[in-house]
Design a protein around this motif. Structure first.
Motif, PDB file in Angstrom:
ATOM      1  N   ALA A  75     -17.526 -10.612   8.632  1.00  0.00           N
ATOM      2  CA  ALA A  75     -17.769 -11.730   7.713  1.00  0.00           C
ATOM      3  C   ALA A  75     -17.958 -13.029   8.505  1.00  0.00           C
ATOM      4  O   ALA A  75     -18.817 -13.846   8.179  1.00  0.00           O
ATOM      5  N   LEU A 111     -21.416 -13.134  10.000  1.00  0.00           N
ATOM      6  CA  LEU A 111     -22.452 -13.477   9.023  1.00  0.00           C
ATOM      7  C   LEU A 111     -22.371 -14.957   8.643  1.00  0.00           C
ATOM      8  O   LEU A 111     -23.382 -15.615   8.428  1.00  0.00           O
ATOM      9  N   GLN A 112     -21.134 -15.465   8.581  1.00  0.00           N
ATOM     10  CA  GLN A 112     -20.957 -16.896   8.311  1.00  0.00           C
ATOM     11  C   GLN A 112     -21.598 -17.724   9.424  1.00  0.00           C
ATOM     12  O   GLN A 112     -22.220 -18.749   9.159  1.00  0.00           O
ATOM     13  N   LYS A 138     -25.211 -18.102   8.836  1.00  0.00           N
ATOM     14  CA  LYS A 138     -25.484 -19.129   7.813  1.00  0.00           C
ATOM     15  C   LYS A 138     -25.272 -20.540   8.370  1.00  0.00           C
ATOM     16  O   LYS A 138     -26.066 -21.445   8.093  1.00  0.00           O
ATOM     17  N   THR A 182     -29.416 -19.828  15.595  1.00  0.00           N
ATOM     18  CA  THR A 182     -29.596 -18.817  14.548  1.00  0.00           C
ATOM     19  C   THR A 182     -29.901 -17.463  15.185  1.00  0.00           C
ATOM     20  O   THR A 182     -29.301 -16.442  14.821  1.00  0.00           O
ATOM     21  N   ALA A 214     -24.315 -10.880  15.442  1.00  0.00           N
ATOM     22  CA  ALA A 214     -23.909 -10.138  14.242  1.00  0.00           C
ATOM     23  C   ALA A 214     -24.347  -8.683  14.335  1.00  0.00           C
ATOM     24  O   ALA A 214     -23.593  -7.768  13.997  1.00  0.00           O
ATOM     25  N   GLN A 230     -27.813  -6.742   6.076  1.00  0.00           N
ATOM     26  CA  GLN A 230     -26.719  -7.697   5.800  1.00  0.00           C
ATOM     27  C   GLN A 230     -27.033  -9.065   6.408  1.00  0.00           C
ATOM     28  O   GLN A 230     -26.786 -10.103   5.783  1.00  0.00           O
ATOM     29  N   VAL A 231     -27.568  -9.049   7.618  1.00  0.00           N
ATOM     30  CA  VAL A 231     -27.921 -10.315   8.270  1.00  0.00           C
ATOM     31  C   VAL A 231     -29.041 -11.001   7.488  1.00  0.00           C
ATOM     32  O   VAL A 231     -29.010 -12.214   7.256  1.00  0.00           O
ATOM     33  N   ASP A 248     -29.689 -10.734   4.311  1.00  0.00           N
ATOM     34  CA  ASP A 248     -29.141 -11.313   3.079  1.00  0.00           C
ATOM     35  C   ASP A 248     -28.383 -12.611   3.359  1.00  0.00           C
ATOM     36  O   ASP A 248     -28.438 -13.554   2.561  1.00  0.00           O
ATOM     37  N   ALA A 249     -27.684 -12.644   4.510  1.00  0.00           N
ATOM     38  CA  ALA A 249     -26.962 -13.873   4.881  1.00  0.00           C
ATOM     39  C   ALA A 249     -27.950 -15.021   5.092  1.00  0.00           C
ATOM     40  O   ALA A 249     -27.704 -16.162   4.682  1.00  0.00           O
ATOM     41  N   GLU A 274     -29.162 -16.245   1.769  1.00  0.00           N
ATOM     42  CA  GLU A 274     -28.099 -17.059   1.152  1.00  0.00           C
ATOM     43  C   GLU A 274     -28.061 -18.453   1.773  1.00  0.00           C
ATOM     44  O   GLU A 274     -27.967 -19.461   1.076  1.00  0.00           O
ATOM     45  N   GLY A 275     -28.138 -18.493   3.095  1.00  0.00           N
ATOM     46  CA  GLY A 275     -28.129 -19.776   3.799  1.00  0.00           C
ATOM     47  C   GLY A 275     -29.319 -20.626   3.400  1.00  0.00           C
ATOM     48  O   GLY A 275     -29.209 -21.836   3.174  1.00  0.00           O
TER      49      GLY A 275
END
Lengths: 274, 214
Positions: free
Chosen positions: B2, B5-6, B9, B20, B27, B36-37, B39-40, B43-44
């Motif tokens: 987590a 992934l944070q 972002k 980045t 990650a 998953q990366v 999607d992060a 989201e960011g």
């Protein structure tokens, strides 16, 4: 009024243009020229040296509206007009209706279309604004913009329009979308001044699109453009901060004896603020 | 993981391409899947879009973040293809500024925000004739044809473009989104467009609705 590089900066008042102006757009759609008249008076009182007249609204008879606008504006002021349209028939209608020496906005680097217009402009004894763009868009280098300006000056002279009646617009893109946009415009202005010695117009506000505190960016850019040779900004003459920036730039370039125009504008600003 | 992934972002939120990419690689090495990366990152980017709307961040920053996101996608795409774990595509948009109009910034802003929402946007650039809109639509079969015009003299051309599709009998194959300058919802309706947006965020929201994802 004399206009030339090295002479005082002259303001082309931009407020008679419906792009982005709801009230003016609506009044033109209704066939009313009240807002046009009002803007002419306000800008003349605020010290504009030319008034740009653009009545381009979808769905109206634009040539007819241009004729009426020219009549209304000349009924309230003697300021020289800039007849502004993307349509040659509208420009021609405006020129026919206007008694004075107009400035036509605009031709560009597309040869056939521009040469045709230049003949009409010559016939009307008018002056012309030439945009530094052509069918390939706006060149990304100062050299590219200069080359288009050179072409326009040659075509104008071949049509019988003297160089002092050709005003070049080096154009500004938004610095938020490309960080060298300001630099390219400033260098283009300088180059066009050195190589052609012509009058130069520029609408500065596009530079700040997409940025916060746009007014601040516009003021500084206007001052820098004047430093590099811009002598006819297309701007809002009611914007006192813009005028102060312009006068300060002139003063710093040693072109305002005894700081006369700066002080005059300062007093205007004080009066407007009180 | 987590945390990793944070960090992705955060790095994107700092509009920093190098960081980045570093965070993306870290990650992946730490065991996160490419998906998953990915999607992060989305989201960011969505958070950046919201900050843009609130004028907390600005166009150059959104563009810088978009640049970082695209670089990261280049790392992630091959892995997701390999793993057969591709994200669902929200929709495809063919986008351009009309013939006679060379304004690009507003259009680019909308494209940036659309990218953040997972749209695949084909950018036709500026000064685009109706025939080119049509050819691009026939080639890419987008969900949406987006038409930008800024000047009062070029806004009527939006209608010409919609009419061009109408004349070819293909208007119903696409949704039409218009905007720019003094356009408004009434104008959009009048010319037979399906949607209108006042700015990049609203245009993207409308686009999402048009593809049934809003």
């Amino acid at each position: 009024m004399e206009v030339g590089p090295g002479l005082p900066v002259r303001i082309i008042g931009e407020r008679i243009n419906p792009t982005g102006k709801k009230r003016l757009t609506e009044s033109l759609e209704e066939g009313s020229l009240e807002v046009v008249k009002e803007e002419a008076v306000r800008q003349a009182e605020a010290g504009a040296d030319f008034l740009d007249v653009n009545v381009g609204v979808p769905g109206i008879d634009e040539p007819e509206m241009m004729v009426k606008a020219v009549e209304v504006v000349t009924s309230v002021t003697d300021l020289p007009l800039v007849i502004d349209s993307s349509r040659p028939d509208v420009l021609k209608a405006g020129l026919d209706a206007y008694q004075g020496k107009a400035l036509v906005n605009s031709v560009d680097g597309e040869e056939e279309k521009s040469r045709e217009l230049l003949d009409i402009i010559k016939g009307a004894g008018a002056a012309v604004i030439g945009l530094a763009l052509d069918e390939n868009g706006i060149p990304e280098t100062p050299q590219g913009r200069l080359e288009i300006a050179q072409r326009i000056v040659v075509w104008a002279e071949e049509a019988g329009i003297p160089r002092e009646d050709v005003f070049i617009d080096c154009l500004s893109l938004s610095v938020s979308a490309g960080h060298t946009a300001g630099l390219i415009t400033l260098e283009s202005i300088k180059l066009v001044g050195q190589e052609l010695g012509v009058n130069q117009v520029l609408g500065v506000s596009n530079i700040s699109f997409g940025l916060p505190d746009r007014g601040f960016v516009n003021h500084i850019f206007l001052a820098m453009a004047v430093q590099n040779g811009l002598n006819c900004p297309i701007m809002d003459p009611l914007d006192m901060e813009m005028k102060m920036a312009m006068r300060t730039a002139e003063m710093m370039m040693g072109r305002d004896e005894w700081c006369g125009r700066y002080l005059e504008t300062y007093r205007e600003k004080m009066t407007a603020g009180s | 993981m987590a945390d990793a992934l944070q960090s992705v972002k955060d790095a994107l939120g700092a509009f920093d391409k190098e960081k980045t990419l570093e965070a993306v690689n870290a990650a992946l090495e730490g065991g996160a899947s490419a998906r998953q990366v990915f999607d992060a990152l989305i989201e960011g980017m969505t958070a950046i879009g919201k900050d843009f709307e609130k004028m907390i961040c600005f166009l150059p920053e959104v563009m810088k973040a978009t640049d970082a996101m695209k670089a990261a996608f280049e790392v992630l795409m091959p892995i997701m293809v390999e793993a057969d774990d591709l994200p669902e595509k929200v929709g495809t948009v063919v986008f351009g500024t009309v013939k006679g109009d060379i304004h690009n910034v507003g259009k680019d802003m909308v494209i940036s925000v659309m990218n953040t929402q997972g749209f695949d946007v084909i950018d036709l650039g500026v000064d685009v004739p109706a025939s080119k809109f049509y050819e691009a639509a026939e080639l890419h079969k987008p969900d949406i044809v987006a038409i930008c015009a800024i000047m009062s003299s070029t806004i009527p051309i939006q209608k010409d473009i919609v009419d061009y599709f109408l004349a070819q009998g293909n208007k119903e194959d696409y949704k039409f989104l218009v905007g720019g300058g003094s356009t408004n919802p009434a104008w959009a309706e009048k010319i037979g467009a399906d949607g209108w947006g006042k700015d990049a965020v609203e245009a993207t929201d409308v686009a999402l609705k048009l593809v049934g994802k809003g």
